[in-house]
Design a protein around this motif. Sequence first.
Motif, PDB file in Angstrom:
ATOM      1  N   PRO A 117       0.783  -1.231   0.000  1.00 55.30           N
ATOM      2  CA  PRO A 117       0.000   0.000   0.000  1.00 55.30           C
ATOM      3  C   PRO A 117       0.820   1.290   0.000  1.00 55.30           C
ATOM      4  N   ASP A 138       2.653  -2.273  -8.735  1.00 55.58           N
ATOM      5  CA  ASP A 138       1.842  -3.278  -8.049  1.00 55.58           C
ATOM      6  C   ASP A 138       0.873  -3.896  -9.036  1.00 55.58           C
ATOM      7  N   SER A 140      -2.127  -5.234  -8.423  1.00 58.06           N
ATOM      8  CA  SER A 140      -3.548  -5.058  -8.113  1.00 58.06           C
ATOM      9  C   SER A 140      -3.976  -3.612  -8.337  1.00 58.06           C
ATOM     10  N   ILE A 141      -4.994  -3.409  -9.171  1.00 60.33           N
ATOM     11  CA  ILE A 141      -5.465  -2.048  -9.429  1.00 60.33           C
ATOM     12  C   ILE A 141      -6.120  -1.446  -8.185  1.00 60.33           C
ATOM     13  N   ASP A 142      -6.785  -2.278  -7.376  1.00 62.77           N
ATOM     14  CA  ASP A 142      -7.390  -1.765  -6.138  1.00 62.77           C
ATOM     15  C   ASP A 142      -6.315  -1.316  -5.156  1.00 62.77           C
ATOM     16  N   ARG A 143      -5.279  -2.115  -5.014  1.00 67.02           N
ATOM     17  CA  ARG A 143      -4.181  -1.740  -4.114  1.00 67.02           C
ATOM     18  C   ARG A 143      -3.408  -0.547  -4.676  1.00 67.02           C
ATOM     19  N   ARG A 145      -4.674   2.039  -6.031  1.00 68.30           N
ATOM     20  CA  ARG A 145      -5.357   3.263  -5.586  1.00 68.30           C
ATOM     21  C   ARG A 145      -4.904   3.645  -4.176  1.00 68.30           C
ATOM     22  N   VAL A 146      -4.736   2.662  -3.323  1.00 69.61           N
ATOM     23  CA  VAL A 146      -4.242   2.926  -1.969  1.00 69.61           C
ATOM     24  C   VAL A 146      -2.806   3.430  -2.030  1.00 69.61           C
ATOM     25  N   TYR A 149      -2.881   7.010  -3.058  1.00 74.11           N
ATOM     26  CA  TYR A 149      -3.375   7.823  -1.939  1.00 74.11           C
ATOM     27  C   TYR A 149      -2.251   8.123  -0.952  1.00 74.11           C
ATOM     28  N   ASN A 163       1.172  -0.506 -13.014  1.00 69.33           N
ATOM     29  CA  ASN A 163       0.233  -1.564 -12.645  1.00 69.33           C
ATOM     30  C   ASN A 163       0.481  -2.763 -13.571  1.00 69.33           C
ATOM     31  N   ASN A 380       0.868   4.358 -15.158  1.00 68.13           N
ATOM     32  CA  ASN A 380      -0.465   4.858 -14.817  1.00 68.13           C
ATOM     33  C   ASN A 380      -0.414   6.315 -14.402  1.00 68.13           C
TER      34      ASN A 380
END
Length: 476
Positions: A117, A138, A140-143, A145-146, A149, A163, A380
């Motif tokens: 993260p 990373d 994972s696209i969801d990770r 975003r973290v 952040y 990504n 990205n």
Amino acid sequence: MIEIGKNITEYLRENFGDEYMSRFVEFYDSEPKTHIRISPRSDKQKLFEALTHYGIELKGVQGIPNAYEVTRGVDMVGKTIDYILGAYYIQSLSSMLPALVLNPSPKDKTLDLCAAPGSKTTQLSELMSNRGTLVSNDISIDRLRVLMYNIDKMNVVNAGVLNKKGELLCGFFDEYFDRILVDAPCSALGIIQKKGEVSNWWNRNKVSGIAEIQYKLLVSGIRMLKVGGELVYSTCTLTLEENELVLNKILEKYPVELVDVELPVESREAFTDIRGVKLNPGISKAKRIVPWEAGSEGFFVAKLVKSDKTDKRNADKSRFKNDIKLLNANSRDIKNYLSEISDYYGIEKSVFDDYRFIQRSKDIYFVDGRWDSIHTGLFNRIGSKFGAVDKKNRVQLHMLAAQILGKYVAKNRAELKNKSELEIYFRGGVIRRPFDSKGQKIVFYDDKILGTAVASDEGLKSQFPRAFRTQEIVIP
């Protein structure tokens, strides 16, 4: 609390003995310690004073200048104004060690292969003085975003974010990086104290599968490493299959050598004899961090140096978009925007010479001027948010740019007067009092640079980002 599964206790007893297994169970049942990593840009004395108003007390960690144990006020440490503004990062002590061992400089092209993260990416950036080239990847696209952040919150301006599958990334970056961190996905026995759900899925078959992933990631990392470059391999688990046995397999096939690792916490040498099987003796230079001995999470850390060239892997680049254009401050496409910002805020134009800029439609990003990479079209995002072009073709600064550039601002500052106004600002509301002039302002409170807002006849409308408003912020 989830009970430790029999699969885990049997594994520990079989490989490390009854006493080790008993100590592990005690560790699991104990209260975890909380540590923070203070950003080098923070004024420590002012931060310590601010935290006392929350009832937070800290104790320094010997050997790690910016690491502190939270000895009082643990429940408040993630709710302070300073936390949301990136003055410090909550991170376990053991988790800080891999980046310290890698210790990149601003001159090193550095890769964090499994970055989300963002704990180690933000720490690597700090070690690089927020300068030079840092690449954070990373799968994972969801990770991801973290990760972005946390990059934003910690004001990182020297990172490009990818990504991609880490094991395939070597097809794009052949022998390119000076330093690489492979903080690999693992079976997490070292952090089970705070992630008890590990016990629900942990078994030896899963461990074997994860070890194979680690091996592939390490192979990719070695191929991306320059000859003479350094790679740190770390996990937050205690198994032999994921640590020593992965390293042994790597040393048999690839031109890398292990080097000594010195840690500021108590640690043990890695094993070189496993169930009667002799491993490469150099593996003893890697370190095992045992939770109840180090007072933190369980970890494994090894540093490798690449001694010879590796075979090249080619990736299909036809499917990827054109490279992203990085603009200097005097580039035709950006200089008028920067000139307007300079005049409006009283920022010396030379300040922008330290950065390069990327324009994507109406959004503008900025990155350290020394950041450099091939295949920029893969990314990205490069750098951090600078601002957006409005309907009048003027740039409205983003909070992140305001926090970084705020110390240079001579005009169009807005000072909040009290806690009530601060609460309204963090909620994204309107502070209803007159201001000297209309338009965007950089907002300050008690020497803190908060971000931006827009003054109008109604008052001062907060532009504090919605993503940051979701977190509870306590104002003492």
